[in-house]
Design an enzyme around this catalytic site. Structure first.
Site, mmCIF file in Angstrom:
data_model
loop_
_atom_site.group_PDB
_atom_site.id
_atom_site.type_symbol
_atom_site.label_atom_id
_atom_site.label_comp_id
_atom_site.label_asym_id
_atom_site.label_seq_id
_atom_site.Cartn_x
_atom_site.Cartn_y
_atom_site.Cartn_z
ATOM 1 N N ALA A 81 0.823 -1.213 0.207
ATOM 2 C CA ALA A 81 -0.201 0.116 0.149
ATOM 3 C C ALA A 81 0.775 1.300 -0.054
ATOM 4 O O ALA A 81 0.283 2.450 -0.408
ATOM 5 C CB ALA A 81 -0.896 -0.115 1.033
ATOM 6 N N THR A 82 2.114 1.160 0.511
ATOM 7 C CA THR A 82 2.978 2.043 0.590
ATOM 8 C C THR A 82 3.303 2.914 -0.851
ATOM 9 O O THR A 82 3.087 3.886 -1.271
ATOM 10 C CB THR A 82 4.157 2.013 1.154
ATOM 11 N N ASN A 161 -5.879 3.471 10.712
ATOM 12 C CA ASN A 161 -4.903 2.345 11.081
ATOM 13 C C ASN A 161 -4.693 2.475 12.702
ATOM 14 O O ASN A 161 -4.580 1.384 13.295
ATOM 15 C CB ASN A 161 -3.763 2.052 10.418
ATOM 16 N N GLN A 189 -6.707 -0.597 5.689
ATOM 17 C CA GLN A 189 -7.073 -1.405 6.823
ATOM 18 C C GLN A 189 -8.841 -1.476 6.359
ATOM 19 O O GLN A 189 -9.647 -1.996 7.404
ATOM 20 C CB GLN A 189 -7.417 -0.450 7.858
ATOM 21 N N SER A 209 -3.340 -3.393 0.191
ATOM 22 C CA SER A 209 -2.347 -4.010 0.963
ATOM 23 C C SER A 209 -2.617 -5.451 1.149
ATOM 24 O O SER A 209 -3.790 -5.833 1.382
ATOM 25 C CB SER A 209 -1.960 -3.438 2.191
ATOM 26 N N HIS A 211 -0.752 -7.665 3.161
ATOM 27 C CA HIS A 211 -0.525 -8.289 4.671
ATOM 28 C C HIS A 211 -1.522 -7.696 5.790
ATOM 29 O O HIS A 211 -1.416 -8.249 6.899
ATOM 30 C CB HIS A 211 0.969 -8.150 5.038
ATOM 31 N N THR A 249 9.361 -7.450 -12.739
ATOM 32 C CA THR A 249 8.622 -8.571 -12.686
ATOM 33 C C THR A 249 7.851 -8.941 -11.765
ATOM 34 O O THR A 249 7.996 -8.455 -10.744
ATOM 35 C CB THR A 249 9.847 -9.793 -12.663
ATOM 36 N N CYS A 334 9.716 6.358 19.034
ATOM 37 C CA CYS A 334 10.822 6.693 19.813
ATOM 38 C C CYS A 334 11.952 7.320 19.391
ATOM 39 O O CYS A 334 12.507 6.683 18.562
ATOM 40 C CB CYS A 334 11.002 5.352 20.567
HETATM 41 C C1 LIG Z 1 -0.043 -0.837 6.614
HETATM 42 C C2 LIG Z 1 -0.717 0.473 5.935
HETATM 43 C C3 LIG Z 1 -0.026 0.847 4.819
HETATM 44 C C4 LIG Z 1 1.208 0.562 4.289
HETATM 45 O O1 LIG Z 1 1.000 -0.921 3.512
HETATM 46 P P1 LIG Z 1 2.374 -1.663 2.927
HETATM 47 O O2 LIG Z 1 1.360 -2.601 2.227
HETATM 48 O O3 LIG Z 1 2.876 -2.199 4.389
HETATM 49 O O4 LIG Z 1 3.096 -0.791 2.376
HETATM 50 C C5 LIG Z 1 -0.790 1.924 4.316
HETATM 51 N N1 LIG Z 1 -1.936 2.649 4.739
HETATM 52 C C6 LIG Z 1 -2.378 1.973 5.600
HETATM 53 C C7 LIG Z 1 -3.687 2.788 6.198
HETATM 54 C C8 LIG Z 1 -1.883 0.803 6.450
HETATM 55 O O5 LIG Z 1 -2.523 0.551 7.443
#
Ligand SMILES: *Cc1c(COP(=O)(O)O)cnc(C)c1O
Length: 391
Positions: A81-82, A161, A189, A209, A211, A249, A334
């Site tokens: 998602a990043t 999130n 999310q 995303s 994961h 790829t 931190c």
């Molecule tokens: C985890 C998250 C991301 C980042 O997703 P990745 O797949 O880890 O790059 C972006 N936006 C939100 C709201 C997220 O919770």
């Protein structure tokens, strides 16, 4: 005879940070890795092994598209998602300078949006930063007041999130469109937690995303509505994959895993949500006997799997230490010198001291009632201990 005892794992209540890969997803991923399987490059057009890998990628594209009511041709694979957020914001703004140099977003977006919007500011684009209400939601009225003739893009997340709060995406997208702007949402999310039909909601660009939804890390997608007005400039140049929007790829195993994970999210949506809502209720009931627990999450405007709580008079980092056997998150950052409270909590007006006393608990498909009860015992013990003045 010696016996080795496995150290017991902490109770995992950090599903908003990442989810484990569902076993059914891991099984699918296994099919695309080794020599006796479909490991070939999905872009290899000269042999059957390549076509078979391509078929796996295209099936996953349909699975992801189906989950959000899109056409498979509207899915662009990314590394997460990043990257999807970067491609949406930078790719759209750079490709549409003539439509306007102005972008609207909010101060409680994920860093993948906040830092990308800041990077655009340093490139000469202008950003309006909205401050949501205490409930973490941006209102259509707030957005309307920020819109200008030169606003090209609005980016507001579907589910926050840290807080779990849900934005009214349909209403926000409508305001963006009224002013001729394109609407992007970060839905990392939101998949399987709220209805996400891109057509019904009026979404033009959406980040996903793998994961956060029981798929693998390192894969994601950007939904790009098929419309002549929605053009993106690529950030990653190369072989022209993904219709020129994202070269590289394609990782067949990651993509097939994300496809399966999304299909399962859709199939199990009702079951998962009922299970998790039950856990949340059990958890909140179990905390009733503790005084000074304040919900930062707006309970009636949020997904049930994310619960951000402040424990008055207790330092969050100390509580985290006392809760070694529970995996949770503070949202604070931190530095070597100090601890900065979560910018999201500060952003919605939580006082600094309370923000520093806050923890985010997040539940998921594999959380059990036993996990909740065990965690409650540990939390009650830790909170009571930290509040007892030393003799
Ligand atoms: C985890 C998250 C991301 C980042 O997703 P990745 O797949 O880890 O790059 C972006 N936006 C939100 C709201 C997220 O919770």
């Amino acid at each position: 005879m010696t016996t080795t005892s496995t150290p017991s794992l902490p109770i995992y209540l950090d599903y908003a940070a990442t989810t484990p890969v569902d076993n059914r997803v891991a099984d699918v991923m296994q099919r695309y890795l080794t020599v006796d399987q479909l490991f070939a490059n999905p872009a290899s057009r000269s042999h059957m092994l390549g076509w078979q890998a391509e078929q796996a990628v295209e099936q996953a594209r349909r699975q992801v598209a189906d989950t959000i009511g899109a056409d498979p041709r509207e899915i662009v694979w990314t590394s997460g998602a990043t990257e999807a957020d970067n491609l949406a914001l930078i790719g759209y703004m750079r490709a549409n300078r003539e439509r306007g140099m102005h972008l609207v977003t909010s101060i409680i977006e994920h860093k993948a949006i906040v830092d990308t919007a800041k990077a655009l500011e340093s490139e000469g684009f202008e950003v309006t930063w909205l401050t949501p209400g205490e409930d973490g939601r941006t209102t259509p009225e707030q957005l309307r007041a920020a819109m200008r003739d030169d606003t090209a893009l609005v980016s507001l997340m579907a589910v926050n999130n840290e807080l779990g709060s849900i934005n009214d995406i349909a209403a926000l997208a409508e305001v963006a469109h009224e002013f001729g702007a394109v609407f992007h949402t970060d839905a990392a999310q939101a998949v399987g937690r709220i209805p996400l039909d891109v057509t019904a909601l009026g979404i033009d660009l959406m980040s996903l995303s793998g994961h956060k939804s029981y798929g693998p890390k390192g894969v994601g997608a950007l939904y790009v509505k098929r419309h002549p007005d929605i053009r993106l400039e690529a950030l990653i140049h190369g072989g022209g994959h993904e219709r020129g929007m994202r070269s590289g790829t394609l990782p067949t195993h990651q993509i097939a895993g994300m496809g399966e994970a999304f299909a399962l999210m859709q199939q199990q949506h009702a079951e998962d949500q009922a299970h998790i809502a039950g856990l949340q209720k059990r958890f909140l009931r179990g905390l009733d006997e503790l005084d000074g627990v304040v919900a930062n999450t707006p309970l009636d405007q949020a997904v049930p799997n994310i619960l951000n709580l402040a424990f008055e008079g207790i330092d969050g980092e100390s509580l985290l230490m006392a809760l070694r056997d529970v995996a949770v998150s503070t949202g604070s950052a931190c530095n070597s010198a100090s601890v900065d409270p979560s910018y999201v909590l500060l952003g919605v007006g939580v006082p600094r001291a309370l923000a520093l006393s806050s923890l985010r608990f997040s539940f998921g498909r594999f959380t059990s009632e036993n996990d909740i009860d065990h965690a409650l015992t540990l939390i009650r013990h830790a909170v009571t201990g930290l509040r007892t003045p030393p003799r």
